[in-house]
Motif scaffolding. Sequence first.
Motif, PDB file in Angstrom:
ATOM      1  N   SER A 829      -1.854  -2.627  -0.250  1.00 53.48           N
ATOM      2  CA  SER A 829      -0.501  -2.438  -0.747  1.00 53.48           C
ATOM      3  C   SER A 829      -0.151  -3.512  -1.773  1.00 53.48           C
ATOM      4  O   SER A 829      -0.821  -4.534  -1.886  1.00 53.48           O
ATOM      5  N   ASP A 839      -0.433  -6.089   4.880  1.00 59.33           N
ATOM      6  CA  ASP A 839       0.802  -5.339   4.680  1.00 59.33           C
ATOM      7  C   ASP A 839       0.442  -3.857   4.665  1.00 59.33           C
ATOM      8  O   ASP A 839      -0.479  -3.445   3.962  1.00 59.33           O
ATOM      9  N   THR A 840       1.155  -3.068   5.447  1.00 60.31           N
ATOM     10  CA  THR A 840       0.789  -1.642   5.570  1.00 60.31           C
ATOM     11  C   THR A 840       1.846  -0.743   4.952  1.00 60.31           C
ATOM     12  O   THR A 840       2.001   0.396   5.362  1.00 60.31           O
ATOM     13  N   ARG A 841       2.609  -1.258   3.977  1.00 65.82           N
ATOM     14  CA  ARG A 841       3.591  -0.431   3.295  1.00 65.82           C
ATOM     15  C   ARG A 841       3.072  -0.078   1.901  1.00 65.82           C
ATOM     16  O   ARG A 841       2.613  -0.948   1.168  1.00 65.82           O
ATOM     17  N   THR A 843       4.224   1.855  -1.605  1.00 72.31           N
ATOM     18  CA  THR A 843       5.383   2.376  -2.345  1.00 72.31           C
ATOM     19  C   THR A 843       5.251   3.857  -2.649  1.00 72.31           C
ATOM     20  O   THR A 843       6.210   4.635  -2.463  1.00 72.31           O
ATOM     21  N   GLY A 846       5.885   5.960   0.322  1.00 72.89           N
ATOM     22  CA  GLY A 846       7.322   6.009   0.594  1.00 72.89           C
ATOM     23  C   GLY A 846       8.037   6.995  -0.307  1.00 72.89           C
ATOM     24  O   GLY A 846       8.919   7.749   0.140  1.00 72.89           O
ATOM     25  N   TYR A 873       4.665   2.873  11.653  1.00 69.01           N
ATOM     26  CA  TYR A 873       5.848   3.145  10.826  1.00 69.01           C
ATOM     27  C   TYR A 873       5.794   4.570  10.262  1.00 69.01           C
ATOM     28  O   TYR A 873       6.768   5.332  10.360  1.00 69.01           O
ATOM     29  N   TYR A 874       4.664   4.929   9.667  1.00 63.71           N
ATOM     30  CA  TYR A 874       4.538   6.255   9.082  1.00 63.71           C
ATOM     31  C   TYR A 874       4.452   7.336  10.160  1.00 63.71           C
ATOM     32  O   TYR A 874       4.927   8.465   9.964  1.00 63.71           O
ATOM     33  N   TRP A 892      12.533  -1.042  10.663  1.00 62.32           N
ATOM     34  CA  TRP A 892      12.093   0.137   9.904  1.00 62.32           C
ATOM     35  C   TRP A 892      13.292   0.895   9.318  1.00 62.32           C
ATOM     36  O   TRP A 892      13.176   1.521   8.268  1.00 62.32           O
ATOM     37  N   GLU A 895      14.195  -0.173   5.724  1.00 64.72           N
ATOM     38  CA  GLU A 895      13.125  -0.428   4.756  1.00 64.72           C
ATOM     39  C   GLU A 895      13.249   0.422   3.503  1.00 64.72           C
ATOM     40  O   GLU A 895      12.912  -0.012   2.410  1.00 64.72           O
ATOM     41  N   TYR A 896      13.700   1.640   3.640  1.00 66.54           N
ATOM     42  CA  TYR A 896      13.755   2.560   2.505  1.00 66.54           C
ATOM     43  C   TYR A 896      15.102   3.258   2.577  1.00 66.54           C
ATOM     44  O   TYR A 896      15.280   4.239   3.308  1.00 66.54           O
TER      45      TYR A 896
END
Length: 943
Positions: A829, A839-841, A843, A846, A873-874, A892, A895-896
């Motif tokens: 990421s 980090d497992t986010r 963009t 998302g 999270y996903y 969570w 976050e978005y």
Amino acid sequence: MKNILIDTCSWVDLLDEYDNKLLPHLEFWKDNNYINIICNKVIIDEWSKHKELQRKKFSDSAATKYKHVIEVSKKENISLSHLKPKIENVENQISCIDKLISEAIIVTVDNETKAYISDRTIDRKAPFHNKIESTKDAYIIYSALKHFEGSEEGFIFISSNKSDFGHPANLEIEIHSDIIEHYPTAKIEYYSDIGRAINQLKKDLPMVLSSETENEQPENDVIFIDRTKAILDQLYDYLTAVHKEIAFVPIDIFVNHYPFKNSKNSYSSYNVFTLYTENLAIFDLMKSFNIADNGEIEIIDNTFFENVIDYETKLKKVLTELKQNEIFKLSNLQTREGIRIDYNEKKACGCPKCSFEKFLFVKCFSTFEQYDPNNLDDILTLAFLQYKIGNYLKSVELYSIALKKSEVAKYNTRSFLLQFNLHKMSIFIRNSYYGENAKHELVKELKEINLQYLVGFYETKENSKILNFLNSNTFYTQSKNKIQTLTSKIVDTYYSQLNGGYSSNNYIGEILSEFAVFNSFIRDNGIIYDRFNEYKEIFHVFLEGLFASHAINEKINNTSRLKQFDDCIVKLMLIYGEADQINKFFRRYKIKKIKYSQSSFYNDDSFINLIDNFFNKNIDLKGTFIEIGEKANTAFWNHYSSIFNNILTLVSISEFDFDYNNSFAEKLFSFLKNEEVLRETNIKFVNIYLYRCGKDIDIRLLEIFLKNCLPNPKYHNYNFIESVADCINLHKKKIKFSKGEFSEIINISFEECTKCRKHHSSTIAVHLYSILESSNYKSIIAKKIKESLQLKFEFQLLHLAVIFDIVELTDDLLNLAIAYAIPKNSQISFGAAMSGEADTRFTDVGNLVNMCFKLDIDLNHEKFLEIKNLGDYYNWLIDMDKFDYDTFNPSWIGEYTTKFYYRKIAGSNKVKAKLEDLLKTNFDSNLEHDYLNIFVRETWNKD
């Protein structure tokens, strides 16, 4: 007999590496039974630790100084062995203090007092009002109060820890009222300064036999003042002498001299823009006239001006030069009465140095040819200005000429200051001229200036302390330590009030005063220092203190906070601040808007006026600068760029009314239309300004601004176009573009830009689509976007086009989006790439989910399986109702924060129940904010 309780910090303050003038008095009084020393086990333990630290400190200091002596003796081939440091001075003093403490009356803390102290920590009452870790301080003072409770005797308490013990209204000599609230009959005198306390005791107790008399000149009096003259003449003579070569005298040196210090045994000090003196004649003089709001002086008592030649001129000079040394108030130490002496002359200063600081750059530069090359003051001013604008070679040349003239005139203090500046200039010459333009020989020459040796060369009885103050870097280290400490206390106060604590203090006054003294010493004396990282470090710490203080809730504590940012503070921020730092502290302390208050006496350097100067008073600045600037000079334009960023940032966070917001926007937009020197990096701060203030800007101004920017390649940036379009959308208005203007939009968005000769992101068209009035133009853009996606798939373009309802998300486009967004095995990421941490986010993932939430696409379909495998999270996003909430992380939720994410979350009763449970058991303000927006306010359901 006097009872004296001395805190550990004040015992330490007594130590002096030279002849100690205070300790012998305590020893004499104790040996002759005039005083009792009161002590506590806490003090005994702390002294045992601190005396070892002090031994090392003085030993290291002496060794360093002797090393410099040896270097000078070798260079000059002279013997200086007699200057070898004598550590026994400090050892003898430590032994003396050991003896005094060993013979002290020991007071103890009983269980009842310990319980009382414990209760005070809960209520955050002094000495716990600033920090909770003050139990030892409480043991010291309350053991003594308990010991003397009900006694006819009282005691004197001496502690330099005035932030814990001093009363906010008078930190120096009054005990905090909270401390003695349950001891109403207590007889206690408090002093924060042990020297002041001992000098006060000298008035009541026999003195150590010596040749001193009260009528002798104070020890620091290296300037003779005729005491038979009128007090106005004495002040005039002193100020004329001390300001002969430098404009700002270090404050501790300035106040510790007659006429402010009456004798060797009197006391004078400075704190928060106030000079404290025991010289009643000065105080009576200041009471003999009034200063009107318009600056006029009205004489009340003519007695003080009889036989004084040209008294009006002298009085104005005295008042002006006291203000020049950051003294705006005088306080009588005997009566504790205070009087303001803040005087302003009628005319505003228009000198080149002030013009530069008022952003009248063209006016400043146009005066360069008018300087007299034979006038030392003119040469010094021009040399400093050349440094400020980045003409470093010219600056060195002028400083070298000024040095020769100063030495001929035997201006030793000024000569040393010039040598200091030339030495510092080596850094700028080295960093600014390289390659074929490098000045290696000049850099070497400047670096080899031996300031330690030059102290001895230029030193006189009159300037010794000033030279050492500058050379030892004390001006920096002293202020740095004080400002860091004060900011730390202000930040503690801020976080304490968030949790219901209360503190009454004057930290904001102290930090403003301390920075003013530090900055005036550098600025007014033309010292080259304000572009070094050390200066920036102090300013950043100072700035955080201001923001933290201003953020303190005025309903909880309006007496110990910065109520508003005045013109003086704003001007400092514009000149020395960094926009990113300002934004950081503004966000950190969660300030909605800062309160600005105009305070400029003449209004020529008010915030509003400085903005007007910058935008409107520098016609042909680029051409004017070319005439006076060195080739490849970037320093001035860096400074200019920084001021622009700071102006936009401060306006965006300040509380201005609608009319001024639009007046400013009109000036800004007009300026941006024609300016030639700003860089693309400055556009970031235009975006921030528009984001914060766009809703208050008239739609007509925004429309004109956008249309003016389309032909300018500097603004062909999708972030900038997005900012302007968002502002227009806030007004719920559409813009009518001409055929030619629309052609520019198409060229910028989809073709090779005719101005930039390159292709820009097609996302520019997406942002402009939302504000187009013409449905025909919208259709053209929609068609162009579809064609663009077919020719070359661009995920970000698709995402925005779907969100703005420009194109339909077909199965083919969705499949392309999934293939693009889902990370490959080796892909990390953005956050992991920047931080180096896991980090497992992602963009793009998302944004993919955001499109699906908007269109109610079922994420449980097998084509989204790889998203589910990216982590908890996903997994939660794909199916919120079937998720195992044992592994749920409440962060969570925020976050978005798009309307489509919020809408999806709002549809899950399981999420709602989980959040309510979390808020009951482990309250979190951020989580509460998100919960209210999603389930109560339903912000996702509003346009």
